[in-house]
Every structure is written in C-alpha cells, then in structure tokens.
Design a protein around this motif. Sequence first.
Motif, PDB file in Angstrom:
ATOM      1  N   THR A  40       1.010  28.439  30.252  1.00  0.00           N
ATOM      2  CA  THR A  40      -0.248  28.991  29.742  1.00  0.00           C
ATOM      3  C   THR A  40      -0.961  29.739  30.862  1.00  0.00           C
ATOM      4  OG1 THR A  40      -2.382  28.449  28.726  1.00  0.00           O
ATOM      5  CG2 THR A  40      -1.526  26.859  30.296  1.00  0.00           C
ATOM      6  N   ASN A  41      -1.894  30.607  30.508  1.00  0.00           N
ATOM      7  CA  ASN A  41      -2.736  31.212  31.562  1.00  0.00           C
ATOM      8  C   ASN A  41      -4.106  30.545  31.634  1.00  0.00           C
ATOM      9  OD1 ASN A  41      -4.053  32.275  29.351  1.00  0.00           O
ATOM     10  ND2 ASN A  41      -3.493  34.400  29.739  1.00  0.00           N
ATOM     11  N   THR A  69     -10.912  23.366  34.733  1.00  0.00           N
ATOM     12  CA  THR A  69      -9.527  23.009  35.049  1.00  0.00           C
ATOM     13  C   THR A  69      -9.203  21.912  34.042  1.00  0.00           C
ATOM     14  OG1 THR A  69     -10.395  21.488  36.719  1.00  0.00           O
ATOM     15  CG2 THR A  69      -9.607  23.599  37.488  1.00  0.00           C
ATOM     16  N   TYR A  70      -8.972  22.335  32.824  1.00  0.00           N
ATOM     17  CA  TYR A  70      -9.002  21.456  31.666  1.00  0.00           C
ATOM     18  C   TYR A  70      -7.866  20.436  31.615  1.00  0.00           C
ATOM     19  CZ  TYR A  70     -11.977  25.337  30.220  1.00  0.00           C
ATOM     20  OH  TYR A  70     -12.934  26.312  30.175  1.00  0.00           O
ATOM     21  N   ARG A  71      -8.124  19.374  30.869  1.00  0.00           N
ATOM     22  CA  ARG A  71      -7.039  18.455  30.508  1.00  0.00           C
ATOM     23  C   ARG A  71      -6.105  19.251  29.591  1.00  0.00           C
ATOM     24  NH1 ARG A  71      -6.181  13.939  26.878  1.00  0.00           N
ATOM     25  NH2 ARG A  71      -6.707  15.382  25.206  1.00  0.00           N
ATOM     26  N   PRO A  72      -4.792  19.256  29.905  1.00  0.00           N
ATOM     27  CA  PRO A  72      -3.850  20.024  29.078  1.00  0.00           C
ATOM     28  C   PRO A  72      -3.811  19.523  27.630  1.00  0.00           C
ATOM     29  CG  PRO A  72      -2.822  19.362  31.154  1.00  0.00           C
ATOM     30  CD  PRO A  72      -4.134  18.657  31.072  1.00  0.00           C
ATOM     31  N   ALA A  73      -3.321  20.361  26.731  1.00  0.00           N
ATOM     32  CA  ALA A  73      -3.080  19.945  25.348  1.00  0.00           C
ATOM     33  C   ALA A  73      -1.684  19.324  25.270  1.00  0.00           C
ATOM     34  CB  ALA A  73      -3.184  21.145  24.419  1.00  0.00           C
ATOM     35  N   TYR A  74      -1.547  18.285  24.445  1.00  0.00           N
ATOM     36  CA  TYR A  74      -0.299  17.517  24.436  1.00  0.00           C
ATOM     37  C   TYR A  74       0.239  17.253  23.037  1.00  0.00           C
ATOM     38  CZ  TYR A  74      -1.224  16.173  29.353  1.00  0.00           C
ATOM     39  OH  TYR A  74      -1.444  16.163  30.700  1.00  0.00           O
ATOM     40  N   ARG A  75       1.525  16.984  23.001  1.00  0.00           N
ATOM     41  CA  ARG A  75       2.192  16.529  21.775  1.00  0.00           C
ATOM     42  C   ARG A  75       3.366  15.644  22.180  1.00  0.00           C
ATOM     43  NH1 ARG A  75       2.431  18.648  16.578  1.00  0.00           N
ATOM     44  NH2 ARG A  75       4.281  18.081  15.394  1.00  0.00           N
ATOM     45  N   VAL A  76       3.535  14.528  21.488  1.00  0.00           N
ATOM     46  CA  VAL A  76       4.678  13.654  21.766  1.00  0.00           C
ATOM     47  C   VAL A  76       5.261  13.153  20.453  1.00  0.00           C
ATOM     48  CG1 VAL A  76       3.242  11.552  22.027  1.00  0.00           C
ATOM     49  CG2 VAL A  76       5.514  11.621  23.069  1.00  0.00           C
ATOM     50  N   GLY A  83       3.584  19.381  27.034  1.00  0.00           N
ATOM     51  CA  GLY A  83       2.191  19.635  27.384  1.00  0.00           C
ATOM     52  C   GLY A  83       1.990  21.084  27.756  1.00  0.00           C
ATOM     53  N   ILE A  84       0.788  21.577  27.480  1.00  0.00           N
ATOM     54  CA  ILE A  84       0.417  22.930  27.923  1.00  0.00           C
ATOM     55  C   ILE A  84      -0.571  22.786  29.060  1.00  0.00           C
ATOM     56  CG2 ILE A  84      -0.473  25.178  27.241  1.00  0.00           C
ATOM     57  CD1 ILE A  84       0.057  24.522  24.396  1.00  0.00           C
ATOM     58  N   PRO A  85      -0.176  22.843  30.274  1.00  0.00           N
ATOM     59  CA  PRO A  85       1.206  22.783  30.758  1.00  0.00           C
ATOM     60  C   PRO A  85       1.543  21.357  31.186  1.00  0.00           C
ATOM     61  CG  PRO A  85      -0.240  23.425  32.541  1.00  0.00           C
ATOM     62  CD  PRO A  85      -1.120  23.095  31.367  1.00  0.00           C
ATOM     63  N   GLY A  86       2.814  21.079  31.391  1.00  0.00           N
ATOM     64  CA  GLY A  86       3.261  19.806  31.976  1.00  0.00           C
ATOM     65  C   GLY A  86       3.464  18.709  30.962  1.00  0.00           C
ATOM     66  N   SER A  87       4.557  17.985  31.089  1.00  0.00           N
ATOM     67  CA  SER A  87       4.818  16.860  30.197  1.00  0.00           C
ATOM     68  C   SER A  87       3.929  15.679  30.563  1.00  0.00           C
ATOM     69  CB  SER A  87       6.275  16.419  30.310  1.00  0.00           C
ATOM     70  OG  SER A  87       6.408  15.084  29.861  1.00  0.00           O
ATOM     71  N   PRO A  88       3.395  14.980  29.554  1.00  0.00           N
ATOM     72  CA  PRO A  88       2.543  13.822  29.850  1.00  0.00           C
ATOM     73  C   PRO A  88       3.330  12.529  30.057  1.00  0.00           C
ATOM     74  CG  PRO A  88       2.584  14.215  27.492  1.00  0.00           C
ATOM     75  CD  PRO A  88       3.427  15.296  28.118  1.00  0.00           C
ATOM     76  N   LEU A  89       4.653  12.592  29.913  1.00  0.00           N
ATOM     77  CA  LEU A  89       5.444  11.358  29.930  1.00  0.00           C
ATOM     78  C   LEU A  89       5.739  10.887  31.355  1.00  0.00           C
ATOM     79  CD1 LEU A  89       6.679   9.700  27.578  1.00  0.00           C
ATOM     80  CD2 LEU A  89       8.852  10.854  28.051  1.00  0.00           C
TER      81      LEU A  89
END
Lengths: 730, 173
Positions: free
Chosen positions: A501-502, A445-452, A473-479
């Motif tokens: 993402t799946n 249940t990984y930490r999502p990948a992010y970009r800001v 974020g994949i998935p979810g915004s980190p902000l």
Amino acid sequence: MKLNKAMNRRNFLKVSAASGTGLVIGFNWLAGCTPTSPEMSIPKSWTDINAFIKVADNGLVTIFSPNPEIGQNVKTSMPMIVAEELDVDWKKVIVEQADLNTVKYNRQVAGGSQSIRAGWEGLRQAGATAKQMLRQAAANQWQVDVSDVSTEMGQLVNSKSGDKLGYGDVAVAAASLPIPDEVELKDLKDFKLIGTSVKNVDGEKIVTGKPLFGIDYKREGQLIAMLIHAPAFGMKLKSYDAEAAKAMPGIQDVFKLDTSLEEPQWSDVNAFNDLIVIVGETTWQVMKAKKAVNAEWVADTPLENSEDHFAKLVDGVERQKGRVLREDGNADAALRSASKVIEKTYTAPFLAHNTMEPMNFFAHVTPEKAELVGPIQTPESLRGTVMKVLGMTEDQVTIEMTRMGGGFGRRLYGNFGLEAALISKAVGKPVKLVYTREDDMTQGTYRPAYRVKYTAGLDENNNLIAFKAKAAGIPGSPLFANRFPAGTVDNYHGEGVNVATNISTGAWRAPRSNFIAGAEQAFIDEVAEAAGKDPLDFRLELFDRAINNPVGDNNDYDAARYAGVLKLVKEKANWTQDMSGVSRGVAAYYCHNSYVAQVVDVVMKNNEPVVQKVWCAVDCGIVVNKEGAINQVEGGIVDGIGHAMYSQLTFKDGKPEQENFHQYDLIRHMQAPEIEVFFVENDIHPTGLGEPSLPPVMGALANALYKATGTRYYNQPFTKAKQADEILVG
Amino acid sequence: MIQGHFDEKKGLNSTRLKLTTMAIFNIKVNGKTREVDVEPDTPVLWVLRDHLDLPGTKFGCGIAQCGACTVHADGNAIRSCSTPISAVGDMEITSIEGLSENGDHPVQQAWIEHDVPQCGYCQAGQIMNAAAFLDKNPNPSKEEIASAMSGNICRCGTYTRINAAIQTAAKKS
C-alpha cells in the motif's frame, strides 16, 4: 542474597567520571521535583552517585527516570525499582525525567512494553551500586568493615556502635569511591516498595494543569508552525498560492518544505514529504492562515479505496501463496480425515492512533546546535535522523523528553520532530510545530488492515487434529509463527501474506496481536462449540496437551502459565456459575512475555448488548506498582473493547474519510465496563504490561456478544461492519 | 479596530497594511480581569494557552467533540476551543489553574486518591467537567456520572477510575 556482576557499567555506573565532577550545586529542585514531605528543607548541594541517582546533603534523593513517559507510568515504576535497591524512603525521592543520553542510559524507548522488562536488572544494579558505595563511605568514616554497615530507609547504621549517618552525610565521599565490581541485590522477599501501590509522580501536576506536555512547551521568542500535507495518500504538491495567508495578521512566512530522506531508518515512516509550512505568532493566527492557503495536488501513485483494500485482502488470503511461517504434520491431510471442519474468516480495518495530545515538537536550530523538546517514544532514533539531515554530530543535537499525551505507537515515528527542526532552521528561530486534530488523524502511521482465515478439524471424539491459519495484512501479515494454538495440535499450518500500500502504517498498541488475538480467540470459541465443549475447558485441554506433550520445540509461550491465567479467571469470575441474564465470553492470549485471560460479561439492555463487566487475570511476573499496573490493564481493556466495537479509518480516493472525532468514534465513558484485575503471584522477573490486556478482550467480547445476541462477530468494528455468518463446512 | 502589522522580513518601508480586526478584550479569568488584544474569533482556549500563559486547558480536537478544553463560564462547563472570546462578555472564566488555590478541590483530591491519570492529557478537561457537573448534581448515580462525562474522551481508557473518583468527590463535597 544474590551477588550480581554489574553489567553495562559504562552506561550508568561511571557517570561521575563522565560528568567531570560529582558535586552539583545550586540545582533548582523546586522546579523539577515531585511532592515530598513538606518538612524537608531545601538542599544546599547535590552529589551525583551515578546516572540514576543524586543525593542531597539533607538526604533527599533524586532518581532519574530514563525512559519516555506516554502514560504507561514508567516515570513512577522505574524509579521505584532504583529506590527499592537503594533502600530509601520514597517520601524523600524526587523523580526527574532524564534527557536523551545514550552514554548514561540504555534503550530510552517507550515501546514493546519493554521499559520494565529491559530496565529491571540495570535499575536494580544502579540502586544497589549506589547503596554499596554509600555503605563503603560510611564504613571508611567509622573505620569499620563495610559488612558492619547496614541501611535502613536512607540511613546508614553502624552495627557495632549503633551510630547512624544519613545518605546525605556521606554522599560526597561515596561519589569519589571506586565502583564496586560486585553488588548485592535484594532478595525478592525483602522488597518493601516493589509490589505496593505508589501514586503517579506527576499526579498533582496533572490535576492542577501544570505544563508537562510537549504542546505546553514555550520558549521566549518562539513562533508557532503548522503544516499542510497532501489531502490524500498518493498525492504530491503541484502548486500553491500563499499570498492571502501571508497577508494575514501575525503570519511571518509560508513556504514549501521537502522532508524526504535518502536513507530513511525504520522510525522515519512518513507518507507526506511535500509540505507547506505556515509560521506565525500565535496558534489561532496560524490555524486561520492555514485555511487561506490554496494548494493544488496531483496523484503520482494510486489513490486507494477501502473497497480495493477489502478485495486485495480477499485475494491475498484466498488466492495468493504466502510465506509459510510454521508447518507441523500435514494439516490438509488431517482436515480430509476430520469428522468436522470449521472454517471462518475475520477482518479488521485500519486504525488511527488518535493520541489526545496531537503531534507537536519544539525545535531551535542554529548553525552550531539543534535543541529539540517534545513528546517522542524514540528519542535516540529521532536524534539520528536529525543529525543526518542537519549534518550535525551527536553532541550538537539535544533532545528533551516531555510527558506525552498518549503514544500507542504513533510517537515511535518522529517525522514531526524532524519537521520542527527543519522549520526552525529555515526561519532561524525557535519554533513549536503543532498538528491540528485533522492533521494528526489524516497523516498517521496507521494500524494496518487485516484479514485471516482459520480452518480447524476435529476427529470423531471432538479432539482438535488440524489447524490452519492464513493471514494477510495491508501491509504485513499479522500472524506470529510460534504462538497458540501451534504447539497444541499435531497438524498445524501457518501462512502470512503481505499486501502493499502507499498508506503509511506502523506499530499500534500490541502490533499484530491487536487483531490476531481477537480473531484467534473468537475462532477457538467456535471450534469449542462445534466440539460440544465448554470454551474455557476446551482451551485448558489444549494447554494440557502443550504441557504434557508439546508439538514442536520452539513455541513462544509457557503453556502452564497460559493455563494458569485461565484457571485464575475461571475461579475469580465464577465461570461455572450460571448467571441469569448475563452472557459470558472468554479469551486468553500471550504477548510481550505476559499472559492474560479475560471473561467478558454482556447483558441486554433495551435490546442492545451492553458490556457490563470484564474479569481479567494477568501473569506479568513481579508487579512493580500494583495500582499503576491495574490502571494499565484497565486501560488496555477499555481500549480493546472500544476499537473492536466502534473505531475504523476508511479511505476514499486515498483520503481518510474520518478527520476528527465527529467522524471517528472512540469509546466513551458510558460504554466502559466495570473491570476487576487479578495478578498471578510469582517470582518471575517482570514482563510487559502496557499492551497485553488489549488483544484478548476483542475475542472475549466477540464470544460474549455471540452468547447474548446469537450473532458471531467476525468483522471489526462490530457496531459498523457487516457480520455475515458463515456456514459450517463438513 | 484596524491596525497595521510590521512585517519583519520586509522592513519598515515595505510594510504592508494587514487588514485585521484586532480588539481589546477585558475578560475575567480565575478571579482576575485580564486584558488581551486578539481577533474577536479567537477561541478562549488559545487566549488561555497563548496569551495568558495558562496551558492547563488542552487542545484536543478544536470542534467541541473531545472535552479536553473544558473550562467553566460562570460555573458552567463549556468547550473553550469552540467559544470565541467575543462571546465571553462578563462571564467569569475558570480554568483548571483556577479551580482551587492549592489543588485541593474535592474532585482534584479524588483524582489523586484514585490515581486516575495515565497519560494525563485529557484529565484537566475531565476534572473541569466533573466539577461543574457535581455543582448541579451533588449526589449522582454511577449512571448519571457516566452520562454526564461521555462528552470527554480519555484515550487511555481511565473511565472506570474517573467514575469512581467522581463518586468519591461527591461524598466529600
């Protein structure tokens, strides 16, 4: 002294009534006890005072630790709080892990750095209530008023006569007394145990290799089970051939298991419901048989690649309209009028949790009941899922919590517990399910990948006048909507984008903060540089603004405490002193209600940057267990540096490209710095500590690396990702 | 040897002969000779955990990359997850349970003194690696300790405490 209405009384004060009798005889204390003074005799009887406390006839006290232990040391610190108010000698305390019992206890969860925060009041009341009842029992025996009975480390003292009784002498009488409506809690200044350093109650068992963990659990007649899940996210089982595996020694059965749920709850995150189960006598036999199963899998949803993820995040930040999380003033207009505009983008990959103890669980399911034993951060949620799937009632499902070989968020999601239960039901025997490292790493249940992307504007006097953050974020915004630098700048815009993402993702130590803090604090450093200001003083300047004239009235943080940790680390690290050959970076962050500031020192050795030392100031309110608290902070720092520098989980056609530690780099002993930790001393009730030291160190590290190498680090992991320096705009 | 395995589900009449090469091994573990009947490729880790009831040695990765399974073979630190029982021969295996009689090996004591563990899962392997290392290098520098211990992962990040504890143990032993 403060009088405090006993709250949540149902949950812990009336256990005597709930358990029917106050007297427990013949308890085998040697089996469950922590080291105690050798001269203590074995008790003849135990009396339950409340859900947290039982007292033996000889004065030994058992304190139940309600929450799961993942290494955050609550099995020591939570009972310390009870013992403090009970006023008992810690040497006479035996700590036992409580089982899941939602009638007796609140929030038996390890997550969100909340155990001490949420438990503080209730644990104190449990201790204080028991002490009050013991005092009353002694008063009755001496025929004096309760106010004439004081306590002294497990002793009751008659202030009129000077007579003394032990807690054990009146425990039975105390247990039959009515629960007091009001209890006195100690003045903070009277604390004797809280604030000292108490050693891990499981320390001796750990260093001598005693069975403590879920994977160590053994029951007569138990079988070992292992799983095969799809090799890639997005795949389903088409067919399999298990004949060869079934013929192997010790193998009892190989079968297909469907774990899909009609109404999953939040803790049921699990991408792989199509499983092949191998059940056998010993672990090695099952491991070998697992390799002999031939399975064919087919894609039923897209097989994702890391390149696609990167492109989707770029699209999310650059082209999609996200959800506006906060708007103060007009950031775009202010940017147009700014003298300098700085714009930078930061990224981070998916991460696996990689607890050292792979996922596992024991289950014995019969038509009458389901007994589960194992490492789980959310036992109540697991019970709920198991009840629903097995069609059982709450009293038919028991969960015993073992010590956990790490959690970091992975064990919030108890799919392995449900799997164990379903396997046991299918084979009709007690079963211990064990994941291999490969199973564990590729079914996360990984930490999502992010970009800001951040944009900041400075006026002609180098004051910050505009700040924009757009994060995907994949998935979810980190902000977070209302965190720094919101509140310190007139024109602020925060926007979050969700990319679907799946791949299964979830909470990973300091969720969202574990990316956004490092990015934000690295960006602030560049803004300070553009402003020609010392990076630490620039931050203090912003907090001054938030203290004196905050923007908005819903900022999450207390700017004075934020500034407080920065000032403390500035002083302790001798920030203003020029240290030859040492490159320094600073960062500060607020999460889990606590404040952390860090200075990272980097030196160059053989042309390589080496993290030499981390200075860390923490404001987490009252520190319960000093040495344990320092250990948590140190661990968070090492964890943060490690993941920022070395770790990543990448995907090729839906398949994780790292399956074990030869491919997935974790920080090693040689790469760990010296660490010094300083706590702000205050009387604020304790706040979170398991997570807050991790997020900011990623930023302080990036800033120190820049000073050492001249390269700004935007993309994690720093040692592997390409670092394209971006152009100063304006 | 070749032996048949009784298949409980199918019963006696339909018992299939499972071809296997189970064998009796007599290995020396923690000062005692123990007999086990396992396949020769069974890693020492699983012999200890599943057959000899010694669960102190931990499973971490199965490929000798994390050190959680470290035991001693004739005093040398080895990765028990990747050492088949057939390779043990006459070597004396020591697991964490046999490092000291009363849990008072200088390394164990130092671990307590420095309150090293967080989750604790990797610590048996760390201790075994440290004890074997100190036997060969009784007075190591901080850097030598870091280098010698870098094959053992601690996911909780207790490395600084491990290093300090080994320095303390070195002074004591």
